[in-house]
Design an enzyme around this catalytic site. Structure first.
Site, mmCIF file in Angstrom:
data_model
loop_
_atom_site.group_PDB
_atom_site.id
_atom_site.type_symbol
_atom_site.label_atom_id
_atom_site.label_comp_id
_atom_site.label_asym_id
_atom_site.label_seq_id
_atom_site.Cartn_x
_atom_site.Cartn_y
_atom_site.Cartn_z
ATOM 1 N N ALA A 238 0.914 -0.762 -0.006
ATOM 2 C CA ALA A 238 0.202 0.146 -0.332
ATOM 3 C C ALA A 238 0.436 1.404 0.042
ATOM 4 C CB ALA A 238 -0.873 -0.101 1.164
ATOM 5 N N HIS A 239 0.491 2.673 -0.508
ATOM 6 C CA HIS A 239 0.584 3.915 -0.403
ATOM 7 C C HIS A 239 1.889 4.241 0.776
ATOM 8 C CE1 HIS A 239 -2.588 6.358 1.054
ATOM 9 N NE2 HIS A 239 -2.792 5.057 2.031
#
Lengths: 349, 349, 349
Positions: A238-239
């Site tokens: 994920a980011h």
């Protein structure tokens, strides 16, 4: 298809001690399937029986196994690693010819360095840079302002979003996605408002990324994958995740946003690491484990629910829903037990 | 790359109260990385220390933080949401030019509305409709009779099977698949017989779908995703699932066939929802949780196995396999404990 | 769109007993949505109420349900299977026209047999063989020396790496990857050394592979998928896995390297099977279960952590971390309980 090497050639290039005839070998193989022109190895004593039965023409053995076979053999301190080097020597990647396939679409502003191969029906966006000798296979989609270092290899169907940066010698397996928007949503009282994801993905040198793995770009700052990281297939990063150098993750693992993972960690398949956590260097997380809190000490961590027959599971798992009640009963019994002992003390007094 | 706004411009557009100098800002950033021409925000008191150290030129703060900084600042009731709106203002998506790239293959019978952009090497099938202003990036595969509403954005490599319908302003990240055959198999006594999947996928307006996520078409009836739903990467939605409006699912979650999920639900990463279940509105399922029965009450639900060191796990997890025996022992002890107390009562009488 | 059949046509082709009027039907549908020109079925008594309310023009029923409706109906021993056959008859796949789309890139050395359809912007590598009647949809990437048997169907975006072999009548859903490099890494003391993956993927006949599923090639020997296997979406099959015939796996399942799975097994969604294990024939693994040891007996196996409300989970799950201590306390109580009984025996003596 591959070259042929004598054992003495191997020893000259890779070290080790040759014992027996200096035979020529053509390929590497397992003990069970090796033929007379192939070399195999024994690293795990569990396969010792196979050593007696193998038809391999030569072997790589550890010092302790020196006399376990009388075949032509090379002794090496780490036979698995030595065998891998022989494997790499015999099986260099088959490079497609350099040049841009006429069906590919490459922006005029892109910089394509020497010896690059761009396959059929691939596309490269504006102002991107493809480093010397990199292979971009069929149908890859390279966005705008992407930088890919020298000696990389992107298998078919890989998508790299705009502004991503890959270091040198990255290997990306088919249909992986790098730089997709992170899962950023703010609730506005009636609906989710998309949060623009303006960070990038920065990947170091010598990283390998598996098939269908996805790595999101950062929300504000960048998502970072350091040198030498290994990601297997179907992984989700994920980011704003940060993965330290030489960490390796097996397939289907997920890492939620902003988690920072140290160097030299390993993750078994289907592990799930929640967001905004910190994992120290040299943390090993076993397969299927959900990590819900930071882990600040190196070591091996697990959270696997053991498998049982359906019947046994039915009998046992239901108690999980009232484990607190069970613990309370035990505490109560201890309290009473203490009183009983006291009572008996009185009686015996 | 982006425009510049004065704080007074922001307040005029987005509301809030300006305190201090009416400085110009160019970009949004985190407290830790912001520069003098950037604006940051504080939503979580945990980062209050960073507020003192930030080099940001301006801040968005909540009313309670009004005096926590003397920098130019905007007070807003929900600073995170306000900051997101500033972010969106400063970072509009970079639209590729309208028009069909000459390398794309678009069926003559497809209807391509005004302002659509179809990227290199994409394809659009027979009788499909692409709504006004929609962006179809490189290498997307749009099947026959697909309808995509206005203002959509499909990132590279997205596959939309025949007969799927997407509403307005859908965003689909790279390599996602919509409309694939559901997992329908009937055992015929000696082999699996494929069940034709003749339903469709129907997606509402303002939905975002993550990279490598897959949504199967319905078996007989349709798979339905309502307005405003958010699906992260690597999610699997099986045939005939129905997801209510504004529900959000984090990465790697799976939903099995025919399950009906309510509106305003949230799912943590790697959740797994079994088939033929019903989940009410406003159900929150935490990460890694397997939902094996319907949930008819709003609330937060969990089923996570806690992580431990390997050594501790070995000591503890083995008891899960005989929890029923442990509970039986405790019941037996309670029975005896009762008798002992009774016995002692007799003795004391 | 589809043909029309009288019930007598169906009985003639598929068997069963016709009761009532010989009506014509156009399509299959669920009891709830069927119209007058559609046929539905009842297999699960749970839906019996829907049987009374359905507007279906005809029904497929089991012998026990013979008189549950007075609509035109066909009695069949297995109504679900019968209905599936009607479904398949009414809904044959819509084949694209045979031939190679002019935008596809097919190597001159590839052998494309009769009736093959190769869609827009697909590519086929050197020396590959595409069997008669196979459909390769838009944007598929077939590597070099791949063999695909007759009657196959590859949906858009599928990637098949070099040297893979698929049998006859394989169906592969969109963006699946077959033949990617396995996760083979040897630690050389300072970094991971990539182990060349020189095995292949060998797939039997009548196999279906789901969207975004990945199957790695073997390291030294081959990865093998036998006849009739069904793999759903988002599945990861690691190198050197062997899956026996007619085994079916639901979405998001992962199988780690060198595990050997028997025939006629089933796996619920998100199961995770560790590496180097052996699973017997007819093993059923329920959803979300991690299999960490070999299973040598047919049967149903589970390891699911039950879902609870967050509050209940907090109260209960914490005890998992000290289950060993709880078990020790119980053992201690039993010991004391035994002594107490003995003591009391003395007192009573």
């Amino acid at each position: 298809m591959t070259g042929t090497y004598r054992l003495s050639d191997l020893v000259e290039r890779l070290g080790g001690e040759l014992i027996g005839a200096d035979v020529a070998i053509r390929q590497v193989a397992t003990l069970a399937s090796a033929q007379a022109d192939e070399i195999s190895f024994l690293a795990n004593p569990k396969y010792r029986k196979q050593l007696q039965e193998t038809r391999a023409g030569a072997l790589v053995l550890g010092p302790a196994a020196r006399d376990m076979s009388d075949k032509p053999r090379i002794l090496a301190d780490n036979p698995y690693l030595y065998f891998t080097r022989v494997n790499a020597l015999l099986n260099p990647p088959r490079r497609p010819p350099a040049g841009i396939h006429p069906s590919a679409v490459v922006a005029a502003s892109a910089r394509i360095e020497a010896g690059v191969s761009i396959g059929p029906l691939a596309s490269v966006g504006e102002d991107s840079v493809i480093g010397a000798g990199t292979v971009i296979e069929a149908g890859c989609r390279i966005g705008d302002r992407v930088e890919i270092g020298e000696g990389g290899w992107l298998h078919p169907g890989v998508v790299i979003y705009a502004d991503s940066r890959l270091g040198k010698r990255n290997i990306v397996q088919a249909n992986a996605v790098i730089g997709s928007d992170g899962f950023g949503n703010a609730w506005d009282g009636s609906a989710w408002l998309k949060i623009p994801q303006i960070g990038r993905v920065l990947i170091g040198d010598d990283v390998e990324i598996g098939a269908s793995t996805t790595i999101d770009r950062g929300a504000l700052d960048d998502t970072v994958i350091e040198d030498g990281v290994r990601l297997d297939n179907q992984i989700q990063i994920a980011h704003n995740v940060h993965i330290g150098r030489h960490t390796a993750m097996a397939g289907c693992t997920g890492v939620a946003g902003s988690t920072r993972i140290g160097a030299y960690c390993t993750f078994g398949g289907s592990a799930m690491i929640l967001g905004h956590l910190e994992l120290a260097d040299r943390v090993n997380v076993m397969a299927g484990t959900l990590v819900g809190k930071s882990i600040l000490q190196a070591g091996t961590y697990v959270g696997q629910y053991p498998v049982q027959t359906h019947q046994d599971w039915l009998a046992n798992a239901s108690h999980l829903r009232r484990l607190d009640a069970l613990a309370t009963k035990v505490k109560e019994l201890e309290r009473k037990g203490g009183r009983n002992e006291a009572d008996q003390g009185d009686l015996n007094a």
